[in-house]
Design a protein around this motif. Structure first.
Motif, PDB file in Angstrom:
ATOM      1  N   GLY A 117     -17.480   1.187   5.591  1.00 22.13           N
ATOM      2  CA  GLY A 117     -16.330   1.007   6.550  1.00 22.13           C
ATOM      3  C   GLY A 117     -14.878   1.212   6.455  1.00 22.13           C
ATOM      4  N   VAL A 118     -13.879   0.818   7.009  1.00 21.97           N
ATOM      5  CA  VAL A 118     -12.659   0.972   6.727  1.00 21.97           C
ATOM      6  C   VAL A 118     -11.989  -0.468   6.481  1.00 21.97           C
ATOM      7  CG1 VAL A 118     -12.487   3.290   8.020  1.00 21.97           C
ATOM      8  CG2 VAL A 118     -11.824   1.277   9.344  1.00 21.97           C
ATOM      9  N   SER A 119     -10.886  -0.459   5.638  1.00 27.41           N
ATOM     10  CA  SER A 119     -10.247  -1.509   5.554  1.00 27.41           C
ATOM     11  C   SER A 119      -9.263  -2.080   6.460  1.00 27.41           C
ATOM     12  CB  SER A 119      -9.541  -1.441   4.109  1.00 27.41           C
ATOM     13  OG  SER A 119      -8.187  -0.822   4.507  1.00 27.41           O
ATOM     14  N   PRO A 120      -8.651  -3.078   6.644  1.00 25.51           N
ATOM     15  CA  PRO A 120      -7.445  -3.474   7.564  1.00 25.51           C
ATOM     16  C   PRO A 120      -6.422  -2.292   7.378  1.00 25.51           C
ATOM     17  CG  PRO A 120      -8.299  -5.606   6.522  1.00 25.51           C
ATOM     18  CD  PRO A 120      -9.106  -4.258   5.534  1.00 25.51           C
ATOM     19  N   LEU A 121      -5.924  -1.830   8.303  1.00 23.47           N
ATOM     20  CA  LEU A 121      -4.648  -1.069   8.405  1.00 23.47           C
ATOM     21  C   LEU A 121      -3.357  -1.671   7.871  1.00 23.47           C
ATOM     22  CD1 LEU A 121      -3.916   1.889   9.304  1.00 23.47           C
ATOM     23  CD2 LEU A 121      -3.509   0.896  11.625  1.00 23.47           C
ATOM     24  N   LYS A 169       6.606   2.567  18.607  1.00 28.36           N
ATOM     25  CA  LYS A 169       5.736   1.274  19.100  1.00 28.36           C
ATOM     26  C   LYS A 169       4.408   1.842  19.737  1.00 28.36           C
ATOM     27  CE  LYS A 169       5.689  -2.962  21.631  1.00 28.36           C
ATOM     28  NZ  LYS A 169       6.522  -4.003  22.456  1.00 28.36           N
ATOM     29  N   THR A 170       4.450   2.806  20.534  1.00 30.00           N
ATOM     30  CA  THR A 170       3.181   3.244  21.182  1.00 30.00           C
ATOM     31  C   THR A 170       2.690   4.107  20.154  1.00 30.00           C
ATOM     32  OG1 THR A 170       4.186   5.272  22.009  1.00 30.00           O
ATOM     33  CG2 THR A 170       3.960   3.262  23.462  1.00 30.00           C
ATOM     34  N   LEU A 171       3.149   4.740  19.117  1.00 30.51           N
ATOM     35  CA  LEU A 171       2.158   5.435  18.167  1.00 30.51           C
ATOM     36  C   LEU A 171       1.547   4.277  17.392  1.00 30.51           C
ATOM     37  CD1 LEU A 171       1.313   7.830  16.332  1.00 30.51           C
ATOM     38  CD2 LEU A 171       3.420   7.463  15.134  1.00 30.51           C
ATOM     39  N   ILE A 172       1.974   3.207  16.961  1.00 30.78           N
ATOM     40  CA  ILE A 172       1.630   2.089  16.223  1.00 30.78           C
ATOM     41  C   ILE A 172       0.202   1.504  17.035  1.00 30.78           C
ATOM     42  CG2 ILE A 172       1.821  -0.225  15.329  1.00 30.78           C
ATOM     43  CD1 ILE A 172       4.692   0.721  14.480  1.00 30.78           C
ATOM     44  N   ASN A 173       0.641   1.226  18.280  1.00 31.14           N
ATOM     45  CA  ASN A 173      -0.386   0.833  18.949  1.00 31.14           C
ATOM     46  C   ASN A 173      -1.609   1.789  19.136  1.00 31.14           C
ATOM     47  OD1 ASN A 173       0.827  -1.595  19.471  1.00 31.14           O
ATOM     48  ND2 ASN A 173       1.573  -0.820  21.306  1.00 31.14           N
ATOM     49  N   GLU A 174      -1.437   3.143  19.259  1.00 32.19           N
ATOM     50  CA  GLU A 174      -2.461   3.954  19.185  1.00 32.19           C
ATOM     51  C   GLU A 174      -3.260   4.231  17.995  1.00 32.19           C
ATOM     52  OE1 GLU A 174      -4.053   6.374  21.517  1.00 32.19           O
ATOM     53  OE2 GLU A 174      -3.224   4.536  22.812  1.00 32.19           O
ATOM     54  N   VAL A 175      -2.585   4.072  16.895  1.00 33.29           N
ATOM     55  CA  VAL A 175      -3.195   4.092  15.519  1.00 33.29           C
ATOM     56  C   VAL A 175      -3.835   2.892  15.339  1.00 33.29           C
ATOM     57  CG1 VAL A 175      -2.665   4.211  12.952  1.00 33.29           C
ATOM     58  CG2 VAL A 175      -1.356   5.763  14.438  1.00 33.29           C
ATOM     59  N   LYS A 176      -3.645   1.634  15.740  1.00 33.91           N
ATOM     60  CA  LYS A 176      -4.304   0.579  15.594  1.00 33.91           C
ATOM     61  C   LYS A 176      -5.566   0.783  16.339  1.00 33.91           C
ATOM     62  CE  LYS A 176      -0.698  -2.727  14.813  1.00 33.91           C
ATOM     63  NZ  LYS A 176       0.161  -3.907  15.227  1.00 33.91           N
ATOM     64  N   ARG A 177      -5.393   1.168  17.684  1.00 39.67           N
ATOM     65  CA  ARG A 177      -6.720   1.483  18.446  1.00 39.67           C
ATOM     66  C   ARG A 177      -7.523   2.461  17.844  1.00 39.67           C
ATOM     67  NH1 ARG A 177      -8.513   4.894  21.759  1.00 39.67           N
ATOM     68  NH2 ARG A 177      -6.676   6.366  21.772  1.00 39.67           N
ATOM     69  N   ALA A 178      -7.240   3.515  17.273  1.00 37.31           N
ATOM     70  CA  ALA A 178      -7.838   4.578  16.887  1.00 37.31           C
ATOM     71  C   ALA A 178      -8.710   3.975  15.613  1.00 37.31           C
ATOM     72  CB  ALA A 178      -7.188   5.854  16.393  1.00 37.31           C
ATOM     73  N   ARG A 203      -9.811   1.215  15.131  1.00 40.82           N
ATOM     74  CA  ARG A 203     -10.873   0.094  15.395  1.00 40.82           C
ATOM     75  C   ARG A 203     -12.168   1.087  16.053  1.00 40.82           C
ATOM     76  NH1 ARG A 203      -6.581  -3.040  17.612  1.00 40.82           N
ATOM     77  NH2 ARG A 203      -6.763  -1.907  19.871  1.00 40.82           N
ATOM     78  N   LYS A 204     -11.992   2.371  16.426  1.00 42.45           N
ATOM     79  CA  LYS A 204     -12.784   3.259  17.056  1.00 42.45           C
ATOM     80  C   LYS A 204     -13.658   4.053  16.028  1.00 42.45           C
ATOM     81  CE  LYS A 204     -12.500   4.848  21.260  1.00 42.45           C
ATOM     82  NZ  LYS A 204     -12.226   5.660  22.280  1.00 42.45           N
ATOM     83  N   VAL A 205     -13.080   3.802  14.761  1.00 41.18           N
ATOM     84  CA  VAL A 205     -13.605   4.731  13.614  1.00 41.18           C
ATOM     85  C   VAL A 205     -14.841   3.719  13.187  1.00 41.18           C
ATOM     86  CG1 VAL A 205     -13.532   5.558  11.285  1.00 41.18           C
ATOM     87  CG2 VAL A 205     -11.550   5.874  12.846  1.00 41.18           C
ATOM     88  N   PHE A 206     -16.052   4.051  13.494  1.00 39.88           N
ATOM     89  CA  PHE A 206     -17.133   3.283  13.110  1.00 39.88           C
ATOM     90  C   PHE A 206     -17.677   3.420  11.572  1.00 39.88           C
ATOM     91  CE2 PHE A 206     -17.716   5.043  17.827  1.00 39.88           C
ATOM     92  CZ  PHE A 206     -17.633   4.068  18.239  1.00 39.88           C
ATOM     93  N   VAL A 207     -18.490   2.679  11.252  1.00 44.56           N
ATOM     94  CA  VAL A 207     -18.906   2.356  10.163  1.00 44.56           C
ATOM     95  C   VAL A 207     -19.725   3.594   9.714  1.00 44.56           C
ATOM     96  CG1 VAL A 207     -20.774   0.996   8.562  1.00 44.56           C
ATOM     97  CG2 VAL A 207     -18.885  -0.358  10.210  1.00 44.56           C
ATOM     98  N   ASP A 208     -20.564   4.152  10.618  1.00 43.03           N
ATOM     99  CA  ASP A 208     -21.263   5.475  10.206  1.00 43.03           C
ATOM    100  C   ASP A 208     -20.249   6.417   9.779  1.00 43.03           C
ATOM    101  OD1 ASP A 208     -23.275   4.038  11.610  1.00 43.03           O
ATOM    102  OD2 ASP A 208     -23.451   5.267  12.997  1.00 43.03           O
ATOM    103  N   VAL A 209     -19.092   6.607  10.177  1.00 41.07           N
ATOM    104  CA  VAL A 209     -18.393   7.716   9.816  1.00 41.07           C
ATOM    105  C   VAL A 209     -17.953   7.352   8.157  1.00 41.07           C
ATOM    106  CG1 VAL A 209     -16.016   8.830   9.989  1.00 41.07           C
ATOM    107  CG2 VAL A 209     -17.183   8.021  11.881  1.00 41.07           C
ATOM    108  N   GLY A 210     -17.401   6.272   7.847  1.00 39.42           N
ATOM    109  CA  GLY A 210     -17.133   5.862   6.427  1.00 39.42           C
ATOM    110  C   GLY A 210     -18.393   6.037   5.719  1.00 39.42           C
TER     111      GLY A 210
END
Length: 171
Positions: free
Chosen positions: A30-34, A130-139, A141-148
């Motif tokens: 998966g991915v690490s904390p951002l 601020k909205t960019l940071i929120n969108e990146v955080k949301r994105a 979370r959507k990157v699934f373990v399978d992608v990594g």
């Protein structure tokens, strides 16, 4: 109609009007904390204080002691103090003298994850940092373990293909 159209001018719109620096690691699990840098740039001191402890904790929590830390050739990564910190804290890491300095074809973040994140961001919702940071955080979370997992599992094949093209970029 836009005023620019009426007067015959061209109205340009920047594709990415807001910028923010982020750090993220990817592995087969998966991915690490951002890590988000809202202000300023990242030098070796910030990298050591804000990124490397996150990488170490993520790696140890995910794999125990049996893992290798790999970074690219960014200046904060190859700085002598960063290399010293890595040597002291990581049980195994690939130092700057044993990794190609510009190797996007061997970095899953470059050849897979950043593109996936960019597709997950709702760019229409980005109106401020601020909205960019929120969108990146949301994105993230959507990157699934399978992608990594898929991007990392292709790494050996990519390494072989790079050896076949004598280190030139893959197409």
């Amino acid at each position: 109609r836009l005023a620019a159209d009426i007067s015959g001018g061209i109205r340009q719109k920047r594709k990415f009007p807001q910028k923010v620096m982020v750090w993220l690691a990817v592995c087969s699990k998966g991915v690490s904390p951002l890590v988000i840098f809202e202000n300023g740039t990242v030098d070796h001191d910030r990298y050591i204080k804000e990124v490397l402890p996150v990488a170490l904790k993520f790696g140890n929590d995910t794999f125990g002691a049996a893992w290798t830390f790999q970074q690219d050739g960014a200046r904060p990564h190859i700085h002598a103090k960063s290399q010293e910190w890595c040597d002291k804290h990581f049980s195994c890491f690939i130092d700057k003298d044993h990794w190609p300095p510009n190797s996007p074809d061997l970095n899953p973040l470059y050849y897979c994850i950043w593109d996936e994140l960019a597709h997950q961001v709702n760019w229409e919702a980005v109106k401020s940092k601020k909205t960019l940071i929120n969108e990146v955080k949301r994105a993230v979370r959507k990157v699934f373990v399978d992608v990594g997992f898929e991007s990392c599992s292709s790494w050996t094949n990519r390494l072989y293909r790079l050896s076949q093209v004598k280190g030139n970029y893959l197409r």
